[in-house]
Design an enzyme around this catalytic site. Structure first.
Site, PDB file in Angstrom:
ATOM      1  N   ASP A  66       0.862  -1.184   0.000  1.00 12.37           N
ATOM      2  CA  ASP A  66       0.000   0.000   0.000  1.00 12.37           C
ATOM      3  C   ASP A  66       0.898   1.234   0.000  1.00 12.37           C
ATOM      4  OD1 ASP A  66       0.914   0.239   2.643  1.00 12.37           O
ATOM      5  OD2 ASP A  66      -0.990  -0.364   3.522  1.00 12.37           O
ATOM      6  N   ASP A 129      -9.349  -2.830  14.013  1.00 12.53           N
ATOM      7  CA  ASP A 129     -10.662  -2.892  13.349  1.00 12.53           C
ATOM      8  C   ASP A 129     -10.740  -4.038  12.344  1.00 12.53           C
ATOM      9  OD1 ASP A 129      -8.843  -2.017  11.515  1.00 12.53           O
ATOM     10  OD2 ASP A 129      -9.974  -0.274  10.847  1.00 12.53           O
ATOM     11  N   HIS A 131      -8.609  -4.506   9.849  1.00 13.58           N
ATOM     12  CA  HIS A 131      -8.072  -4.203   8.514  1.00 13.58           C
ATOM     13  C   HIS A 131      -6.730  -4.892   8.286  1.00 13.58           C
ATOM     14  CE1 HIS A 131      -5.511  -0.840  10.250  1.00 13.58           C
ATOM     15  NE2 HIS A 131      -4.708  -1.272   9.294  1.00 13.58           N
TER      16      HIS A 131
END
Lengths: 239, 239, 239, 239
Positions: A66, A129, A131
């Site tokens: 990313d 969360d 991710h």
């Protein structure tokens, strides 16, 4: 799914490092995506000790999965900058062993990976969360390959902190999506600390759902999860 | 995802057969799950011609991936019975090469597969509703391994037909769930005819969702789809 | 060593063809060296029927493993010419799928193969003297990679016949040596007819020695031998 | 052939250890043959530090590849005894992870290995005479699988020392032969010190010949050689 539990952060870091080193030592071209962030810091220190100045990895290419661009700095994004700081620079990894995912090439990233035979392994963490990479709940779908994600409102403050202030924030970041990551031949996820214990349980033993993106790895045929005792504290009775 | 399009059912059947034969000829233990049903009939005829009386597959074990029991008949279920009729019996496959998933052993099926190193390949079709194996929309979740499924009301008439009347219907059937199938090292799906064209498009190019179970294969790192021209008619412009 | 015995030349040709097709269908880059000559003629006919006009092998590259140049003809050598005649041309194999070993590039052949990840498979025959590729007894050593071989005196007449007369004979030919062939990941050898029965026994059950070059394959970790009944007639009692 | 050169014994030991650990961490059944002797002592110390009390290697089985029996002691032979002392005992390797080659089972050893899918890796050293395992020049042929070797006269004194005196000497020892070792999927050889420099050059760059048994590894498709600077001193100009 293979689950390995080590007694603390140090031991977990070693085990992740040995797994990464194992991939690097395979006697064929190896394309390996690796994570930036705080969880792998010790792992990169240990790996650096082992490989610094070794020149026996002619077949390895490292990839980021990313990227968060800066708005003004004439420089590389957050992810590659952190990988340089924590690993590439101290370990003297030559540029020829680094392939960058950037805002400029993200649209061709999946096709490029296919052209080189795909990623052989990806090493990644998990967020509180659920991710992984930039796949925060609500930002991507299971079917997404590499994509541009426009910051959702609730993320803007967090991300501004990440890049060093609102001035440096661009409207979007870039990430390999769930489908792109599932196409990697081997997935190694690691997590440390009490704060990850609940999400580990939910992601690995709860429903497979886009609301907890990492739950998708229940479906990967070659998935290894490496935890320390604290991160594993909610799942030990389930094993 | 690799997509292979052949001009008609005959050519598609040949290509599926060559892929199955390729797995059978690997020089190591090979665990292969195969489908019953009408789509593979021609493929099994072709395969039978090739391998009948050959004794050169000492390492192959065949598995069914679902089973529909009969209520009264003292016999094997629908799936294995059909596999015998269409393939095992005409091809003279010895019992030692067949491992049956049954109502009696389904709870240990996943653990058993792990103990033998997992399935190396699975060959399966797709239903007009997007189902694969016994994973009809609404009956299983992505996270399910091998499970018992109680017939939903709307299926009862269909299934009664399958087993030869309401008298033969048991309350449930058994199937490898999505997670169990995703754990197979290589997945080969095939489809024939105009009637499959829409679901192929939805499953392979629509959202990954439990409402279209086969959409999960967008996420498999080693997935091959073999179609005839008709089954591919809705996706040709997308390739 | 795996030994497969088929009842006649036709059945042996089919089995070799299925093995070659299996390699061609693998879903990754596949580098495959194949043999010219009379033994594979029927195999290439069968393969041509199967793959002619199919365009589903984007990852396959074919290699010749030896070459006999012509002295005068402004043309390719004997091996590639025969492969074109028997396989590439009738099967419509595009030039992009063919990599030629030639008198011009033989010195870089081994380095080139390493740069593309090595050969995945080689399909070859055996001579009545135990030779494979151009490794006739006395011409090469086990440790040779790809080499130029100057015709020994006793071969000159034979080779003149091969190229169409003494006028066309050059002083040397080119071949992957034993070491180069042993480096291939998978080796498939096939033989047909009574005239090969004795050498098969000697090569596979006699001493490993440069005087019978094919005996080296007793040492390959992934070697398959496919024979018809006649070629296997001297070894059947040993299996 | 892959050649890795480290600066000294300590670094070489680490690299061999990482390679062995890499094999141990593969997520499938792994059959690994390992060497006793003095060269691997430091490697086993390092490995013991890493894996002691770890229970994350459920798929690994260790094998010895030769055995020298004692004449009188009611005990295991020299090789297994040394492996216990240097590795199995300090590292707490459970008996379930150890498969012993013994005088009682050596005749079935090759068939047994085939039945478990073969050895995945072998880690071995090289003798000053070019031997590996128990394959001293003149004792075995390239074509030998696992065999009993009767001590040649010139070895008797040496071996008597090894077992602790002439009284303890049996007439023979047992070893996987060259062919059995060549059948292993991956071979890792390592050597340390000036005294190995000449034989390394001869074995890896000289003729492939039974007079230097280790020269056979020039022919293995997946062979790695790990040396320290001193052991590599005669070959550096050849690389």
């Amino acid at each position: 799914m293979r689950i390995i539990i080590e007694k603390n952060y140090e031991e977990m870091s070693k085990t992740v490092m040995y797994q990464l080193l194992a991939k690097m030592y395979e006697d064929k071209k190896m394309n390996i995506a690796i994570t930036a962030g705080s969880s792998p810091k010790r792992m990169y220190e240990l790996l650096t000790e082992v490989i610094k100045d070794k020149r026996e990895f002619p077949n390895v290419t490292f990839y980021n999965f990313d990227e968060i661009p800066y708005a003004k700095k004439q420089s590389e994004g957050v992810t590659i900058s952190n990988l340089r700081r924590d690993f590439f620079t101290p370990a003297n990894i030559p540029e020829s062993m680094i392939h960058k995912l950037t805002p400029e090439n993200f649209k061709e990233h999946d096709a490029y990976l296919r052209s080189v035979g795909g990623l052989d392994a990806i090493f990644l963490g998990i967020g509180g969360d659920g991710h992984f990479c930039g796949n925060l709940p609500g930002t991507t779908k299971f079917g997404d390959e590499t994509v541009e994600v426009f910051y959702p409102k609730e993320l803007i403050d967090v991300m501004a902190g990440e890049v060093g202030g609102m001035d440096e924030l661009t409207p979007s970041y870039f990430t390999m999506g769930p489908r792109a990551v599932m196409n990697v031949k081997e997935v190694v996820m690691f997590a440390t600390g009490k704060k990850k214990a609940n999400i580990i349980k939910e992601a690995m033993f709860g429903p497979v759902s886009e609301t907890c993106p990492s739950s998708i790895f229940q479906l990967h045929p070659n998935f290894t999860l490496i935890l320390d005792e604290e991160a594993a504290s909610e799942i030990k009775e389930l094993l």
